[in-house]
Scaffold this motif. Sequence first.
Motif, short mmCIF file in Angstrom:
data_model
loop_
_atom_site.label_atom_id
_atom_site.label_comp_id
_atom_site.label_asym_id
_atom_site.label_seq_id
_atom_site.Cartn_x
_atom_site.Cartn_y
_atom_site.Cartn_z
N ALA A 40 34.62 47.68 32.39
CA ALA A 40 34.45 46.87 33.61
C ALA A 40 33.90 47.61 34.83
O ALA A 40 33.83 47.03 35.90
CB ALA A 40 35.80 46.25 33.97
N SER A 41 33.51 48.88 34.68
CA SER A 41 32.99 49.61 35.85
C SER A 41 31.55 49.20 36.10
O SER A 41 30.69 49.35 35.24
CB SER A 41 33.05 51.11 35.63
OG SER A 41 34.39 51.54 35.65
N THR A 42 31.28 48.72 37.29
CA THR A 42 29.98 48.12 37.57
C THR A 42 29.06 48.98 38.43
O THR A 42 27.91 48.60 38.66
CB THR A 42 30.19 46.75 38.26
OG1 THR A 42 31.14 46.91 39.32
CG2 THR A 42 30.70 45.71 37.28
N ASN A 43 29.54 50.14 38.93
CA ASN A 43 28.68 50.96 39.79
C ASN A 43 27.40 51.36 39.04
O ASN A 43 27.47 51.91 37.94
CB ASN A 43 29.43 52.19 40.26
CG ASN A 43 28.60 53.00 41.24
OD1 ASN A 43 27.72 53.77 40.83
ND2 ASN A 43 28.83 52.82 42.52
N TYR A 56 39.08 45.99 46.45
CA TYR A 56 40.00 45.66 45.38
C TYR A 56 41.09 44.72 45.91
O TYR A 56 41.40 44.72 47.11
CB TYR A 56 40.63 46.92 44.79
CG TYR A 56 39.66 47.78 43.98
CD1 TYR A 56 38.61 47.22 43.26
CD2 TYR A 56 39.81 49.15 43.93
CE1 TYR A 56 37.75 48.00 42.50
CE2 TYR A 56 38.94 49.95 43.19
CZ TYR A 56 37.92 49.36 42.47
OH TYR A 56 37.07 50.15 41.73
N GLU A 68 39.49 40.31 41.48
CA GLU A 68 40.16 39.56 40.43
C GLU A 68 41.48 40.18 39.97
O GLU A 68 41.51 41.21 39.31
CB GLU A 68 39.27 39.33 39.21
CG GLU A 68 40.01 38.39 38.26
CD GLU A 68 39.22 37.86 37.11
OE1 GLU A 68 37.98 37.84 37.16
OE2 GLU A 68 39.89 37.44 36.14
N ASP A 82 33.90 41.40 41.82
CA ASP A 82 34.89 41.36 40.74
C ASP A 82 36.19 42.11 41.06
O ASP A 82 37.23 41.80 40.48
CB ASP A 82 34.29 41.88 39.44
CG ASP A 82 33.70 43.29 39.55
OD1 ASP A 82 33.44 43.75 40.68
OD2 ASP A 82 33.47 43.91 38.50
N GLY A 83 36.13 43.06 42.03
CA GLY A 83 37.33 43.80 42.40
C GLY A 83 38.44 42.92 42.97
O GLY A 83 39.59 43.33 43.05
N HIS A 137 33.32 38.33 36.08
CA HIS A 137 32.66 38.43 34.77
C HIS A 137 32.70 37.16 33.94
O HIS A 137 31.80 36.91 33.16
CB HIS A 137 33.27 39.60 34.00
CG HIS A 137 33.17 40.89 34.75
ND1 HIS A 137 32.09 41.73 34.62
CD2 HIS A 137 33.96 41.45 35.70
CE1 HIS A 137 32.24 42.76 35.44
NE2 HIS A 137 33.37 42.61 36.10
N MET A 177 39.55 41.76 33.23
CA MET A 177 39.71 43.12 32.69
C MET A 177 40.23 43.06 31.26
O MET A 177 39.87 43.88 30.43
CB MET A 177 40.67 43.94 33.56
CG MET A 177 40.13 44.34 34.90
SD MET A 177 40.13 42.97 36.07
CE MET A 177 41.82 42.88 36.58
N TYR A 232 32.80 52.06 43.83
CA TYR A 232 32.48 50.65 43.56
C TYR A 232 32.13 49.94 44.86
O TYR A 232 31.09 49.28 44.97
CB TYR A 232 33.68 50.00 42.87
CG TYR A 232 33.73 48.50 42.96
CD1 TYR A 232 32.87 47.71 42.21
CD2 TYR A 232 34.64 47.86 43.81
CE1 TYR A 232 32.92 46.32 42.30
CE2 TYR A 232 34.70 46.48 43.90
CZ TYR A 232 33.84 45.72 43.15
OH TYR A 232 33.88 44.35 43.23
N VAL A 250 38.40 50.80 34.24
CA VAL A 250 38.00 49.64 35.03
C VAL A 250 37.32 50.10 36.33
O VAL A 250 36.18 49.74 36.61
CB VAL A 250 39.22 48.73 35.31
CG1 VAL A 250 38.88 47.66 36.34
CG2 VAL A 250 39.71 48.10 34.01
N ALA A 251 38.00 50.91 37.12
CA ALA A 251 37.47 51.32 38.43
C ALA A 251 36.33 52.33 38.28
O ALA A 251 36.45 53.32 37.56
CB ALA A 251 38.57 51.91 39.29
N SER A 252 35.24 52.10 39.00
CA SER A 252 34.06 52.95 38.88
C SER A 252 34.35 54.41 39.21
O SER A 252 33.85 55.31 38.53
CB SER A 252 32.94 52.42 39.78
OG SER A 252 32.43 51.22 39.26
N PHE A 311 44.78 46.56 36.88
CA PHE A 311 43.51 46.81 36.19
C PHE A 311 43.76 47.42 34.81
O PHE A 311 43.26 46.95 33.79
CB PHE A 311 42.63 47.79 36.99
CG PHE A 311 41.97 47.23 38.21
CD1 PHE A 311 42.04 45.89 38.54
CD2 PHE A 311 41.24 48.06 39.06
CE1 PHE A 311 41.41 45.38 39.67
CE2 PHE A 311 40.60 47.58 40.19
CZ PHE A 311 40.69 46.24 40.50
#
Length: 366
Positions: A115-118, A217, A244, A241-242, A264, A293, A165, A92-94, A32
């Motif tokens: 890239a954090s989507t939370n 992940y 990828e 997405d985790g 994404h 990422m 996440y 990257v990681a939430s 990541f």
Amino acid sequence: AIATAVIGCKSGGGDTIKVGEFASLTGKEATFGTSSHEGTLLAVEQINAAGGVLGKKIELLTEDDQTKAGEPANAVNKLISKDGVIAILGEVASSRSLEAAPICQQNKIPMISPASTNPTLTKEGDYVFRVCFNDNFQGGALANFASGTLKAKKVAIFTDVKSDYSKGLAKSFKEKYATSGGQIGVELDFNGGDKDFKGQLTTIKNDAPDAIFLPGYYNDVALICIQAKQLGMNIPIFGGDGWESESLLTIGKEAMEGHYFSTHCSIEQPTPEMTSFVDAYKKRFNGKTPDAMAVLGYDSALVLADAIKRAGKTDGPALRDAIAATKDFSGASGKFSLNADRDAVKALVFIQIKGGKFTYNATVNP
Ligand code: PHE
């Protein structure tokens, strides 16, 4: 473990614009951080080669958080208090972005997560942004995918309880899928980093769902898919997405075949911006193919540079306002605007693993 990359830095203080970055360059989720860092670095190098911003070069200061809780706070505190950065790019990681966000907010230093989507991340305050969609959107798209594409009537959910996440995406999927009439089967937990998932997988097998939703992940996902196959489970497994990373395929191999995830962007569906990014990235990083990422790391730096130019200065409040005003931005990941919640509004793609490759399946527009 601190990696500092100084790019185009002139001697002496004050004649560069210092930008901080924190990333998982080592540890469990090293792919990541490596990817997002490479994308970010490429953007900074290109900006500097074109003359920089406001007549100055950007100096990128990068800290490795080692994929470890506690380190993001250390990294961001150092970047702000000791190095005097004007903005922060990461993570990257939430879970790690969520740790850093309150510190940026308190110091009025804008933070842009690639890239954090939370969903809760940008609720930490008005200095916190992201250049990706959030998991309310991703969870909804996955719920529609389960009932629409997979025609699943019952879905089991397998969540990594160590990851914000995973927990957030499981929740939004569950709400949307149940509302649209889907049945939730058994709901089980694991801890990211576990190696044996057979107990939970056996429980899932006995519940006989049509599919398994696995918001994890890549490293855990690959092991889970291998063990599901060993247990003779032939149902689709899907996630977000985790998943990828190229490592998903190198670890999971044929056990990944046929499974799906949302992410994404797909380099199989390139925009002109994506094409020029992919070419430049391959040239810069020994022919390596960029992942999501890397694309988003690149866009996070471009959005920041664009905002600095529009603000005409680098103080926190002015820069914050300029980032918030980002509209119709043509990034490598596509065209997007930041909404009132400081989230990017943009499309998502579904990928299926076919013939050992990530294969474009569909696009979902916001
Ligand atoms: N969206 C994930 C999170 O919030 C991170 C991620 C982004 C992982 C893109 C892979 C690809 O934790």
